[in-house]
Design a protein around this motif. Structure first.
Motif, mmCIF file in Angstrom:
data_model
loop_
_atom_site.group_PDB
_atom_site.id
_atom_site.type_symbol
_atom_site.label_atom_id
_atom_site.label_comp_id
_atom_site.label_asym_id
_atom_site.label_seq_id
_atom_site.Cartn_x
_atom_site.Cartn_y
_atom_site.Cartn_z
ATOM 1 N N LEU A 1 -1.561 6.498 -6.007
ATOM 2 C CA LEU A 1 -1.099 5.950 -4.724
ATOM 3 C C LEU A 1 -1.071 6.999 -3.618
ATOM 4 O O LEU A 1 -0.416 6.803 -2.592
ATOM 5 C CB LEU A 1 0.278 5.312 -4.891
ATOM 6 N N ILE A 2 -1.770 8.097 -3.801
ATOM 7 C CA ILE A 2 -1.847 9.114 -2.758
ATOM 8 C C ILE A 2 -2.448 8.496 -1.494
ATOM 9 O O ILE A 2 -3.408 7.734 -1.560
ATOM 10 C CB ILE A 2 -2.674 10.328 -3.233
ATOM 11 N N VAL B 1 -9.679 8.473 -7.516
ATOM 12 C CA VAL B 1 -10.932 9.040 -7.005
ATOM 13 C C VAL B 1 -11.303 8.413 -5.663
ATOM 14 O O VAL B 1 -11.703 9.106 -4.715
ATOM 15 C CB VAL B 1 -12.061 8.847 -8.033
ATOM 16 N N GLU B 2 -11.182 7.088 -5.564
ATOM 17 C CA GLU B 2 -11.561 6.404 -4.322
ATOM 18 C C GLU B 2 -10.717 6.859 -3.139
ATOM 19 O O GLU B 2 -11.202 6.914 -1.998
ATOM 20 C CB GLU B 2 -11.454 4.890 -4.511
ATOM 21 N N ALA B 3 -9.454 7.200 -3.384
ATOM 22 C CA ALA B 3 -8.593 7.656 -2.293
ATOM 23 C C ALA B 3 -9.152 8.919 -1.642
ATOM 24 O O ALA B 3 -9.089 9.087 -0.417
ATOM 25 C CB ALA B 3 -7.179 7.912 -2.810
ATOM 26 N N THR C 1 -1.167 12.039 3.749
ATOM 27 C CA THR C 1 -0.710 13.190 2.975
ATOM 28 C C THR C 1 -1.866 14.117 2.647
ATOM 29 O O THR C 1 -1.736 15.349 2.728
ATOM 30 C CB THR C 1 0.000 12.731 1.688
ATOM 31 N N ILE C 2 -3.004 13.545 2.261
ATOM 32 C CA ILE C 2 -4.193 14.375 2.002
ATOM 33 C C ILE C 2 -4.530 15.197 3.243
ATOM 34 O O ILE C 2 -4.755 16.413 3.180
ATOM 35 C CB ILE C 2 -5.385 13.501 1.599
ATOM 36 N N ARG D 1 10.719 18.351 -4.874
ATOM 37 C CA ARG D 1 9.974 17.912 -6.060
ATOM 38 C C ARG D 1 8.484 18.036 -5.759
ATOM 39 O O ARG D 1 7.964 17.388 -4.844
ATOM 40 C CB ARG D 1 10.319 16.463 -6.417
ATOM 41 N N ALA D 2 7.807 18.859 -6.539
ATOM 42 C CA ALA D 2 6.387 19.113 -6.305
ATOM 43 C C ALA D 2 5.549 17.926 -6.742
ATOM 44 O O ALA D 2 5.801 17.304 -7.786
ATOM 45 C CB ALA D 2 5.946 20.361 -7.050
ATOM 46 N N GLN D 3 4.567 17.589 -5.928
ATOM 47 C CA GLN D 3 3.591 16.559 -6.256
ATOM 48 C C GLN D 3 2.192 17.174 -6.155
ATOM 49 O O GLN D 3 2.036 18.397 -6.131
ATOM 50 C CB GLN D 3 3.717 15.378 -5.282
ATOM 51 N N THR D 4 1.197 16.341 -6.134
ATOM 52 C CA THR D 4 -0.161 16.741 -5.806
ATOM 53 C C THR D 4 -0.674 15.766 -4.756
ATOM 54 O O THR D 4 -0.114 14.677 -4.617
ATOM 55 C CB THR D 4 -1.091 16.725 -7.047
ATOM 56 N N PRO D 5 -1.677 16.121 -3.953
ATOM 57 C CA PRO D 5 -2.569 17.266 -4.145
ATOM 58 C C PRO D 5 -1.911 18.587 -3.787
ATOM 59 O O PRO D 5 -1.033 18.656 -2.931
ATOM 60 C CB PRO D 5 -3.728 16.957 -3.192
#
Length: 390
Positions: free
Chosen positions: A115-116, A43-45, A120-121, A163-167
């Protein structure tokens, strides 16, 4: 096309899983990761990102108490109740966001990917200027084999595989409509929901560190990744004294302990928490307790010193650091501290948001020498170790 500036870009964190594969006593998103719950780090990220205007979390309501503890103090809106599947949970979250006022963009992210990184966001958000959808992903680098009864059946061409990740980010109205249309189906991720609706989804290169915590080994790997980045190790010390006055209890390390006298002070005169607060502030080179909470300010008259210590811990968190260890020594003849040491350590750990195994509380006397030996007051000294990003 609107730009994604607050409050039109919202992060929807999916935290409704039970974590059965992990095998812990609680879902993995509520487990400790280098001093903070996994969910809180996630959440903090997003809260830190300048282009994200808000965060909403989808949870299993059976774990509401764990959720409240994990995100305490972050000022989040009430969580959304999850559904029977991840797809149902995401749809519930999207409907809740729509009820609050439709944002331009939504970023859907797994709670178990703590670790996002900011870049990347930002890259996923930027891609939404050209496409209705965009996902973080990593190109497949390893040779792929298709198994057949425990043996290799074929080698799979990895060319063009990711390889799919999020967000996974989307223009909000489009993904809401796509999820509504896919209700009752079993699709693997939100990109698959978008693809079914005919939406173009961009691939945004991500990082290997943006992995999903699924097993205990993953949690260990994530811990190592965080701690390796916190190589600026600081140590601070603190000392405090308060004299006895009329009263029938003293407050020490967050506990009220019956005694023949009270302690005199502008706040609750908790020497243990005052010394530890100064130790943490010292490690940060951030002044002392008096500069943050002046004794001349009437707001702090009789205040719970837990507020002071929590403030110091928040300063560490704001700098991306962790409190590695806290050591407090109480110096007095009476009251006896020994019977309360374990509870004191637990209370300090609770205030700081760290494991109790990282907190030490000790007591000693001055062999009846000096003001503590004459039972005129109580003193405390503390040492704190803080790890900050290098």
């Amino acid at each position: 096309m609107p730009t994604c500036i607050a409050p039109t870009c919202i992060a929807l964190i999916v935290a409704g899983g039970s974590g059965q594969r992990f095998g812990a006593e609680r879902p993995k998103q509520y487990l400790d990761l280098a001093g903070k719950p996994v969910l809180r780090r996630t959440v903090e990220a997003f809260l830190r990102h300048p282009q994200v205007g808000g965060v909403r979390v989808v949870i299993d309501q059976a774990w509401r108490d764990a959720y409240d503890a994990a995100v305490a103090g972050l000022g989040l809106p009430d969580p959304v109740a999850g559904g029977a599947s991840r797809q149902d949970s995401v749809r519930n979250g999207l409907e809740a966001l729509a009820a609050d006022g439709i944002p331009d963009f939504v970023l859907i992210h797994d709670a178990a990917r703590p670790l996002i990184d900011e870049a990347t966001i930002g890259a996923v958000i930027a891609a939404l200027a050209d496409k209705p959808g965009a996902i973080a992903a990593v190109p497949v680098a390893d040779t792929l084999k298709r198994g057949n009864d425990g043996s290799i059946g074929a080698t799979v061409d990895r060319e063009g595989l990711w390889r799919a990740q999020t967000p996974q980010g989307f223009r909000f109205p489009a993904i809401l409509e796509a999820h509504r249309a896919a209700a009752g189906l079993s699709l693997t991720d939100d990109a698959a929901v978008a693809e079914r609706a005919g939406l173009a989804v961009a691939l945004v290169p991500s990082k290997e560190d943006n992995f999903k915590v699924t097993t205990p080994d993953d949690l260990t790997r994530a811990t190592r990744a965080i701690m390796s980045s916190l190589w600026d190790v600081r140590t601070g010390s603190g000392f405090d004294v308060h004299r006895f006055t009329d009263g029938d209890f003293v407050t020490l390390c967050g506990l009220q302990i019956p005694h023949s006298h009270g302690l005199e002070g502008h706040s609750d005169a908790d020497v243990g928490l005052h010394a530890l607060t100064d130790a943490i502030l010292g490690a940060l080179a951030a002044g002392d307790i008096g500069s943050h909470f002046p004794p001349t300010d009437p707001r702090w008259r009789g205040a719970d010193s837990a507020k002071f210590l929590r403030h110091a811990a928040d300063l560490v968190a704001e700098r991306g650091g962790v409190i590695a260890h806290a050591d407090v020594t109480i110096i007095c003849e009476r009251p006896k501290v020994g019977p309360h040491r374990a509870a004191m350590a637990e209370r300090i750990a609770q205030i700081l948001g760290i494991e109790v195994g990282r907190v030490s509380v000790k007591a000693t006397t001055t062999e009846q020498l000096g003001f503590t030996g004459r039972r005129e007051g109580i003193a405390a000294q503390a040492v704190a170790t803080v790890r900050l990003p290098g």
